[in-house]
Design a protein around this motif. Sequence first.
Motif, PDB file in Angstrom:
ATOM      1  N   THR A 241       0.914  -1.037   0.034  1.00  0.00           N
ATOM      2  CA  THR A 241      -0.136   0.026  -0.129  1.00  0.00           C
ATOM      3  C   THR A 241       0.797   0.991  -0.261  1.00  0.00           C
ATOM      4  OG1 THR A 241      -1.681  -1.279   1.201  1.00  0.00           O
ATOM      5  CG2 THR A 241      -1.863   1.237   0.974  1.00  0.00           C
ATOM      6  N   GLN A 242       0.558   2.237  -0.912  1.00  0.00           N
ATOM      7  CA  GLN A 242       1.258   3.402  -1.020  1.00  0.00           C
ATOM      8  C   GLN A 242       0.730   4.699  -0.398  1.00  0.00           C
ATOM      9  OE1 GLN A 242       2.897   4.502  -4.973  1.00  0.00           O
ATOM     10  NE2 GLN A 242       2.039   2.467  -5.763  1.00  0.00           N
ATOM     11  N   TYR A 243       1.236   5.409   0.358  1.00  0.00           N
ATOM     12  CA  TYR A 243       0.747   6.642   0.913  1.00  0.00           C
ATOM     13  C   TYR A 243       1.500   7.732   0.560  1.00  0.00           C
ATOM     14  CZ  TYR A 243      -1.018   3.003   4.313  1.00  0.00           C
ATOM     15  OH  TYR A 243      -1.547   1.978   4.693  1.00  0.00           O
ATOM     16  N   LEU A 244       0.783   8.782  -0.146  1.00  0.00           N
ATOM     17  CA  LEU A 244       1.336   9.969  -0.585  1.00  0.00           C
ATOM     18  C   LEU A 244       1.139  11.069   0.416  1.00  0.00           C
ATOM     19  CD1 LEU A 244       0.559   9.652  -4.392  1.00  0.00           C
ATOM     20  CD2 LEU A 244       2.423   8.654  -3.128  1.00  0.00           C
ATOM     21  N   CYS A 245       1.963  11.782   0.914  1.00  0.00           N
ATOM     22  CA  CYS A 245       1.945  12.838   1.612  1.00  0.00           C
ATOM     23  C   CYS A 245       3.068  13.892   1.371  1.00  0.00           C
ATOM     24  CB  CYS A 245       1.482  12.651   3.050  1.00  0.00           C
ATOM     25  SG  CYS A 245       1.048  14.138   4.171  1.00  0.00           S
ATOM     26  N   PRO A 246       3.013  14.789   0.690  1.00  0.00           N
ATOM     27  CA  PRO A 246       1.796  15.440  -0.244  1.00  0.00           C
ATOM     28  C   PRO A 246       1.251  14.607  -1.028  1.00  0.00           C
ATOM     29  CG  PRO A 246       3.681  16.383  -0.924  1.00  0.00           C
ATOM     30  CD  PRO A 246       4.237  15.602   0.072  1.00  0.00           C
ATOM     31  N   THR A 247      -0.043  14.813  -1.491  1.00  0.00           N
ATOM     32  CA  THR A 247      -0.910  13.999  -2.217  1.00  0.00           C
ATOM     33  C   THR A 247      -0.359  13.952  -3.472  1.00  0.00           C
ATOM     34  OG1 THR A 247      -2.504  15.778  -2.430  1.00  0.00           O
ATOM     35  CG2 THR A 247      -2.828  14.218  -0.762  1.00  0.00           C
ATOM     36  N   GLY A 248       0.024  15.064  -4.162  1.00  0.00           N
ATOM     37  CA  GLY A 248       0.169  15.357  -5.658  1.00  0.00           C
ATOM     38  C   GLY A 248      -0.982  15.723  -6.155  1.00  0.00           C
ATOM     39  N   LEU A 249      -1.944  16.207  -5.583  1.00  0.00           N
ATOM     40  CA  LEU A 249      -3.188  16.793  -5.982  1.00  0.00           C
ATOM     41  C   LEU A 249      -2.934  18.195  -5.964  1.00  0.00           C
ATOM     42  CD1 LEU A 249      -5.856  14.547  -4.031  1.00  0.00           C
ATOM     43  CD2 LEU A 249      -5.351  14.596  -6.736  1.00  0.00           C
ATOM     44  N   PRO A 250      -3.834  19.145  -6.819  1.00  0.00           N
ATOM     45  CA  PRO A 250      -3.695  20.453  -6.668  1.00  0.00           C
ATOM     46  C   PRO A 250      -3.884  20.970  -5.272  1.00  0.00           C
ATOM     47  CG  PRO A 250      -4.839  19.713  -8.782  1.00  0.00           C
ATOM     48  CD  PRO A 250      -4.696  18.533  -7.848  1.00  0.00           C
ATOM     49  N   GLU A 252      -5.768  23.469  -4.281  1.00  0.00           N
ATOM     50  CA  GLU A 252      -7.044  23.898  -3.956  1.00  0.00           C
ATOM     51  C   GLU A 252      -7.902  22.591  -3.669  1.00  0.00           C
ATOM     52  OE1 GLU A 252      -6.642  23.831  -8.442  1.00  0.00           O
ATOM     53  OE2 GLU A 252      -5.470  24.633  -6.717  1.00  0.00           O
ATOM     54  N   VAL A 253      -7.365  21.623  -4.176  1.00  0.00           N
ATOM     55  CA  VAL A 253      -8.165  20.009  -3.671  1.00  0.00           C
ATOM     56  C   VAL A 253      -7.985  19.704  -2.353  1.00  0.00           C
ATOM     57  CG1 VAL A 253      -8.464  17.686  -4.705  1.00  0.00           C
ATOM     58  CG2 VAL A 253      -8.443  19.424  -6.292  1.00  0.00           C
ATOM     59  N   ASN A 254      -6.637  19.787  -1.917  1.00  0.00           N
ATOM     60  CA  ASN A 254      -6.316  19.472  -0.493  1.00  0.00           C
ATOM     61  C   ASN A 254      -6.954  20.293   0.245  1.00  0.00           C
ATOM     62  OD1 ASN A 254      -4.436  17.339  -1.122  1.00  0.00           O
ATOM     63  ND2 ASN A 254      -2.781  18.915  -1.850  1.00  0.00           N
ATOM     64  N   GLU A 255      -7.002  21.516  -0.049  1.00  0.00           N
ATOM     65  CA  GLU A 255      -7.630  22.483   0.839  1.00  0.00           C
ATOM     66  C   GLU A 255      -9.118  22.285   0.999  1.00  0.00           C
ATOM     67  OE1 GLU A 255      -6.927  26.419  -0.581  1.00  0.00           O
ATOM     68  OE2 GLU A 255      -4.588  26.312  -0.045  1.00  0.00           O
ATOM     69  N   GLN A 256      -9.816  21.851  -0.020  1.00  0.00           N
ATOM     70  CA  GLN A 256     -11.354  21.572  -0.233  1.00  0.00           C
ATOM     71  C   GLN A 256     -11.644  20.314   0.836  1.00  0.00           C
ATOM     72  OE1 GLN A 256     -13.068  20.428  -4.005  1.00  0.00           O
ATOM     73  NE2 GLN A 256     -14.966  20.857  -3.228  1.00  0.00           N
ATOM     74  N   VAL A 257     -10.782  19.367   0.702  1.00  0.00           N
ATOM     75  CA  VAL A 257     -10.895  18.071   1.280  1.00  0.00           C
ATOM     76  C   VAL A 257     -10.524  18.656   2.739  1.00  0.00           C
ATOM     77  CG1 VAL A 257      -9.779  15.849   2.003  1.00  0.00           C
ATOM     78  CG2 VAL A 257     -10.207  16.550  -0.342  1.00  0.00           C
ATOM     79  N   GLN A 258      -9.713  19.190   3.182  1.00  0.00           N
ATOM     80  CA  GLN A 258      -9.501  19.837   4.756  1.00  0.00           C
ATOM     81  C   GLN A 258     -10.667  20.491   5.166  1.00  0.00           C
ATOM     82  OE1 GLN A 258      -5.679  21.626   3.746  1.00  0.00           O
ATOM     83  NE2 GLN A 258      -4.719  20.312   5.313  1.00  0.00           N
ATOM     84  N   GLU A 259     -11.220  21.236   4.322  1.00  0.00           N
ATOM     85  CA  GLU A 259     -12.400  22.200   4.935  1.00  0.00           C
ATOM     86  C   GLU A 259     -13.676  21.339   5.229  1.00  0.00           C
ATOM     87  OE1 GLU A 259     -12.924  25.017   2.044  1.00  0.00           O
ATOM     88  OE2 GLU A 259     -10.969  26.260   2.572  1.00  0.00           O
ATOM     89  N   LEU A 260     -13.868  20.285   4.291  1.00  0.00           N
ATOM     90  CA  LEU A 260     -14.814  19.407   4.523  1.00  0.00           C
ATOM     91  C   LEU A 260     -14.776  18.622   5.750  1.00  0.00           C
ATOM     92  CD1 LEU A 260     -17.415  18.125   3.157  1.00  0.00           C
ATOM     93  CD2 LEU A 260     -15.925  16.542   2.129  1.00  0.00           C
ATOM     94  N   ALA A 261     -13.327  18.081   5.979  1.00  0.00           N
ATOM     95  CA  ALA A 261     -13.060  17.275   7.017  1.00  0.00           C
ATOM     96  C   ALA A 261     -13.188  18.061   8.390  1.00  0.00           C
ATOM     97  CB  ALA A 261     -11.812  16.673   7.049  1.00  0.00           C
ATOM     98  N   LEU A 262     -12.957  19.235   8.430  1.00  0.00           N
ATOM     99  CA  LEU A 262     -13.013  20.281   9.595  1.00  0.00           C
ATOM    100  C   LEU A 262     -14.508  20.561   9.938  1.00  0.00           C
ATOM    101  CD1 LEU A 262     -10.470  23.056   9.258  1.00  0.00           C
ATOM    102  CD2 LEU A 262     -10.658  21.390  11.113  1.00  0.00           C
ATOM    103  N   ALA A 263     -15.409  20.605   8.923  1.00  0.00           N
ATOM    104  CA  ALA A 263     -16.770  20.819   8.969  1.00  0.00           C
ATOM    105  C   ALA A 263     -17.423  19.563   9.692  1.00  0.00           C
ATOM    106  CB  ALA A 263     -17.358  20.995   7.568  1.00  0.00           C
ATOM    107  N   ALA A 264     -17.022  18.286   9.309  1.00  0.00           N
ATOM    108  CA  ALA A 264     -17.376  17.025   9.523  1.00  0.00           C
ATOM    109  C   ALA A 264     -17.093  16.759  11.059  1.00  0.00           C
ATOM    110  CB  ALA A 264     -17.008  15.937   8.670  1.00  0.00           C
ATOM    111  N   TYR A 265     -15.968  17.332  11.441  1.00  0.00           N
ATOM    112  CA  TYR A 265     -15.318  16.908  12.639  1.00  0.00           C
ATOM    113  C   TYR A 265     -16.258  17.971  13.690  1.00  0.00           C
ATOM    114  CZ  TYR A 265     -11.208  16.952  16.288  1.00  0.00           C
ATOM    115  OH  TYR A 265     -10.525  16.948  17.453  1.00  0.00           O
ATOM    116  N   ARG A 266     -16.454  19.148  13.343  1.00  0.00           N
ATOM    117  CA  ARG A 266     -17.073  20.115  14.366  1.00  0.00           C
ATOM    118  C   ARG A 266     -18.692  19.618  14.169  1.00  0.00           C
ATOM    119  NH1 ARG A 266     -13.892  24.930  11.238  1.00  0.00           N
ATOM    120  NH2 ARG A 266     -12.257  25.217  12.710  1.00  0.00           N
TER     121      ARG A 266
END
Length: 335
Positions: A241-250, A252-266
Amino acid sequence: MSKQDMSLWGDRVKLRLANLNVKAFGRVGVLLGGKSGEREISLMSGNGVLQALLSKGVDAHPFDPGVRNPTELTSENFDRVFISLHGRYGEDGTIQGLLDLLELPYTGSGVLASALSIDKIVTKQVWISNGLSTPKFEELTANSDWNAVVKNLGLPLIVKPANEGSSLGLTKVKSVEELPAAYQLVAGLDKKVIAEACIVGDELTCPLVGQWSSAEALPVIKIIPPQANYDFHNKYFSDETQYLCPTGLPSEVNEQVQELALAAYRALGCRTWGRADVMLDQKTGKPYLLEMNTSPGMTSHSLVPMAAKAAGVEYADLVLWLLSQTLQQKEGAPA
């Protein structure tokens, strides 16, 4: 979290630890093992946490509620505990309720957030009520109309336990004929079974840290399992299994995922830490929430330590920082 924000979080962690007297923790219990289907992983996580705390000079001791009666916690004279339990009876609000009654501060979310997050069906209902994206789903029963389920969710679809983690029992169904057997398999693990539309695309995860109102998202990780199958073995034991961090994605995509995850957590009222699993639809580019883990793994293959390291915080320092969050809790105060 941008590279600058990532570095700032790492700097804040280091500053807090530099001014921390480990004697303030007192006698610390590390809860590990337990009775869930994730016992093996919990033992791995807990022993890693225990060794990290000992390496930092913390007076830490293991406690396995899978082999000892949890009421024996009263005789251990712990001042606080680090919860390294996964799944039911450790991540579902039960042990958190006992610790609240014993007035013992602990890592991770409180009773309500833990109970909400362990149940994937209830979690989705909370997210949907908050306008957050998550795949379409149905709760399955022995009397479900399999053709109607497929018509609603499409194929392929995912069948999994509502109250288990670590991909236990997760089955990818490619035809309506496979649904009854998938249901029976999962029903043997959990009384609640969920069928979910299968989102095809990048598999991502986003660790989260801090109290719900001031939480922060750590770097997003992209997961590339062999044969696109992130099952129990590939999650914890496979070196393929490979883990990419950074993801290699744009960015703005990473930031969108982070914002969604934060909203889910809250939305769930989480605290201390958590990890949101997300699928990024390859057709639309839209992220979809899968689940929230309120007691993430801390094994050699675990993802929160990986993201923390990308932010400049090593494993042992992460463990110490997580434990330090208990110093902010009022003893016995539920959250």
